[in-house]
Design a protein around this motif. Structure first.
Motif, PDB file in Angstrom:
ATOM      1  N   PHE A  25       0.794   4.722  10.732  1.00 36.67           N
ATOM      2  CA  PHE A  25       0.320   3.917  10.000  1.00 36.67           C
ATOM      3  C   PHE A  25      -0.967   3.195  10.718  1.00 36.67           C
ATOM      4  O   PHE A  25      -0.905   3.113  12.097  1.00 36.67           O
ATOM      5  CB  PHE A  25       1.284   2.764   9.581  1.00 36.67           C
ATOM      6  N   THR A  26      -1.637   2.370  10.136  1.00 36.93           N
ATOM      7  CA  THR A  26      -2.851   1.720  10.695  1.00 36.93           C
ATOM      8  C   THR A  26      -2.750   0.102  10.339  1.00 36.93           C
ATOM      9  O   THR A  26      -2.321  -0.168   9.111  1.00 36.93           O
ATOM     10  CB  THR A  26      -4.056   2.276  10.281  1.00 36.93           C
ATOM     11  N   ASP A  71       1.831  -2.664   5.814  1.00 40.17           N
ATOM     12  CA  ASP A  71       1.615  -1.263   5.993  1.00 40.17           C
ATOM     13  C   ASP A  71       2.493  -0.417   6.881  1.00 40.17           C
ATOM     14  O   ASP A  71       3.043   0.673   6.707  1.00 40.17           O
ATOM     15  CB  ASP A  71       0.468  -0.873   6.549  1.00 40.17           C
ATOM     16  N   ALA A  74       5.291   2.564   5.679  1.00 43.47           N
ATOM     17  CA  ALA A  74       5.559   3.871   6.456  1.00 43.47           C
ATOM     18  C   ALA A  74       6.929   4.097   6.860  1.00 43.47           C
ATOM     19  O   ALA A  74       7.406   5.349   6.836  1.00 43.47           O
ATOM     20  CB  ALA A  74       4.463   3.949   7.771  1.00 43.47           C
TER      21      ALA A  74
END
Length: 604
Positions: free
Chosen positions: A260-261, A237, A241
């Motif tokens: 982003f997470t 992730d 990003a």
């Protein structure tokens, strides 16, 4: 000739030796060795290197290092005058060096100031060569001889200038290395002080450097990831990003942000990143730096921080504390800036009413705002006023807030004063554009109707008359068709100025559109005054106008109606005046007609 050739060879050898020493470095020991070589090869008594003081605006140089011949009875550094040279005391020396020229003088040729300086060392001949670093004089190399018959040959001066240039280049290189080292240390300190992760990668996506304190950063990357691709080293992730933001940066954006997470230990954590271009370490290519911060805690605290945002938003300018009756209890340093006063000149402002610093006309609004807050009727209030500061007023937007004790009682007022002079003037300009005709700068229909409503309201209270007239330029289309629209514009602007010149200050002349104007004559005490003003307008328009050498005369058709004689509302008054103007055109133009005079004609 043979002697000169031998001298040339000796100095070239000295130049080569100096270059070898400077390649080793520019330590004080190396520079002193250079001076020793110069003393030995030139046969002088002393050689010294002076560097300008680093302090800003300093007009002087300090003795950095020196070397004297074995026969010298004293060292140059033994004399205080040479340890710290004040350029202002020696104008001939300074002006010559500052101009980038060589100072070569015999003591007998010098003014008293320079003669006294060199005389303390029994120096008879001085050769001073400026150290030019990026076209700026940063010091000088001094070669001094006590021999009265010592003269400098051109060939000696040329080689010594070359040696001095080598010294200057070496010192520039040393300064650049010191700056680079300081920048590197500063970067390390800044990175160490931040909780950000910093990743540098090339345009192909290969990681070049990583800076992070893994103890405070929740991702916990493995060590030794330099050289790997983003996909190999970073979570998916996070990589995606960064990859999505990179093309936007390469397309020309100064910087690009991304979010982003990541799910870490079964908990979602939120990250904010920023991309920015920077030169690579070699300077040959450009790399991309990603600054990434874990903002999870910030987002969790968002609810608590929302209650503080009002105050934080007020921290742009001066912060003030007021008593409930409006006395200044405390203020920040920006208060001095608003009043254009030096720091410390506002200490006596404490305990004074805030309104003492406000324009008289603006005080009621401020007093009202303070009362509303102090009485608890409002929790916050915004008010605009002008501060008394010099000739030009400073427009302030004050956001005031009632401050409560733990028991809920209002104990004081707190607020921010923000200088909005620029935005206020911009608002005025926008209002001017919205309510005025762009060509003539006359009020437009919107402003005219507002003035008309106000005039009728005053006439109702004072039992007075209001006259409204429509004005049409006769045969204006002919001017546009034959002379062009530019000529037509000149006619309209010139006419508007002439009409205004015969009106009263309280009258309003408006451009209705095209070649039509509307005149508003409020507070008219008699019909006779209205007729006199109307006739003045017709006559002033008869003056010729020069249109690129062509004398042009225009005439007007004017129709007026009077409130309350001819109409009982603003709409009806406008309609009657418009009909009257068309009647004036129909009966031959270049005349003034009043509705009451043609009422019967219009009915037929």
């Amino acid at each position: 000739m043979a002697d000169e050739l031998e001298l040339y060879k000796r100095y070239l050898k000295a130049l080569s030796s100096v270059a070898e020493v400077l390649l080793e470095g520019t330590s004080e020991q190396n520079l002193t060795e250079v001076l020793q070589l110069l003393v030995a090869n030139s046969g002088i008594d002393c050689c010294a290197l002076f560097l300008n003081k680093p302090e800003k605006n300093a007009q002087g140089a300090k003795l950095y290092c020196t070397w004297s011949s074995a026969e010298a009875v004293s060292q140059l550094s033994d004399f205080m005058q040479f340890r710290d040279i004040d350029y202002q005391k020696y104008p001939l020396l300074f002006d010559t060096l500052h101009a980038g020229m060589v100072f070569s003088k015999n003591i007998a040729e010098l003014p008293i100031e320079e003669a006294t300086l060199f005389g303390t060392q029994q120096i008879h001949t001085a050769l001073c060569i400026p150290l030019l670093m990026q076209d700026k004089m940063e010091g000088f190399l001094g070669l001094f001889s006590r021999n009265e018959s010592r003269n400098w040959l051109p060939i000696e001066v040329s080689v010594l200038c070359a040696i001095t240039n080598s010294l200057a280049l070496a010192l520039v290189r040393k300064r650049a290395e010191q700056n680079l080292e300081a920048s590197s240390e500063r970067l390390k300190a800044l990175v160490g002080a931040t909780e950000d992760m910093i990743i540098e990668y090339d345009l192909n996506g290969h990681i070049v450097n990583v800076w992070s304190d893994n103890s405070s950063f929740s991702i916990g990357l493995a060590s030794g990831i330099a050289g790997l691709t983003l996909e190999q080293a970073l979570p998916d992730d996070m990589t995606q990003a960064i990859r999505r933001a990179t093309p936007k940066l390469l397309a020309g954006s100064n910087r690009e942000t991304f979010e982003f997470t990541l799910n870490i230990d079964s908990t979602d954590r939120f990250f904010l990143g920023r991309l920015q271009m920077l030169p690579s370490e070699t300077g040959q290519t450009r790399n991309i730096v990603a600054l990434i911060r874990d903002i999870t805690e910030l987002m969790r605290e968002e609810a608590q921080r929302l209650s503080m945002l009002e105050t934080l938003n007020l921290l742009e300018e001066a912060i003030i504390d007021l008593s409930l009756d409006g006395l200044l209890l405390n203020f920040s340093g920006a208060w001095n800036k608003l009043l254009d006063l030096p720091s410390g000149h506002t200490n006596d402002h404490l305990g004074k009413p805030l309104i003492d610093f406000v324009y008289q006309d603006d005080r009621p609004a401020l007093v009202s705002a303070i009362h509303l807050l102090a009485s608890g009727k409002k929790h916050s209030e915004a008010v605009r006023f002008r501060l008394l500061q010099g000739q030009d007023p400073v427009w302030i937007e004050a956001h005031l807030l009632a401050h409560h004790s733990l028991q809920g009682q209002i104990t004081a007022l707190r607020g921010v004063l923000r200088d909005i002079t620029s935005s206020y003037l911009q608002e005025r300009r926008i209002t001017q554009m919205a309510l005025h005709d762009a060509l003539t700068q006359l009020p437009n229909r919107i402003l005219l109707e507002e003035h008309l409503q106000q005039s009728i309201a005053r006439a109702q209270r004072g039992n007075e008359k209001v006259a409204l007239g429509f004005i049409d330029v006769d045969y204006f289309k002919h001017i546009n068709d034959t002379l062009g629209h530019k000529a037509g514009d000149i006619v309209l602007v010139t006419l508007s100025k002439r009409l205004q010149s015969v009106l009263r200050e309280i009258d309003t002349l408006s451009r209705w559109g095209g070649d039509e104007f509307v005149v508003l004559l409020p507070d008219a005490s008699s019909e006779h005054d209205i007729r006199r003003i109307a006739e003045r307008m017709r006559k002033v328009a008869l003056k010729s106008i020069d249109l690129d050498g062509i004398e042009t005369k225009i005439t007007l058709s004017i129709g007026l109606a009077i409130y309350p004689d001819d109409a009982d509302s603003s709409e009806t008054l406008m309609s009657m005046a418009d009909h009257t103007m068309f009647h004036a055109k129909s009966v031959g133009r270049n005349n003034v007609q009043f509705f009451q005079d043609i009422r019967a004609t219009l009915k037929r």
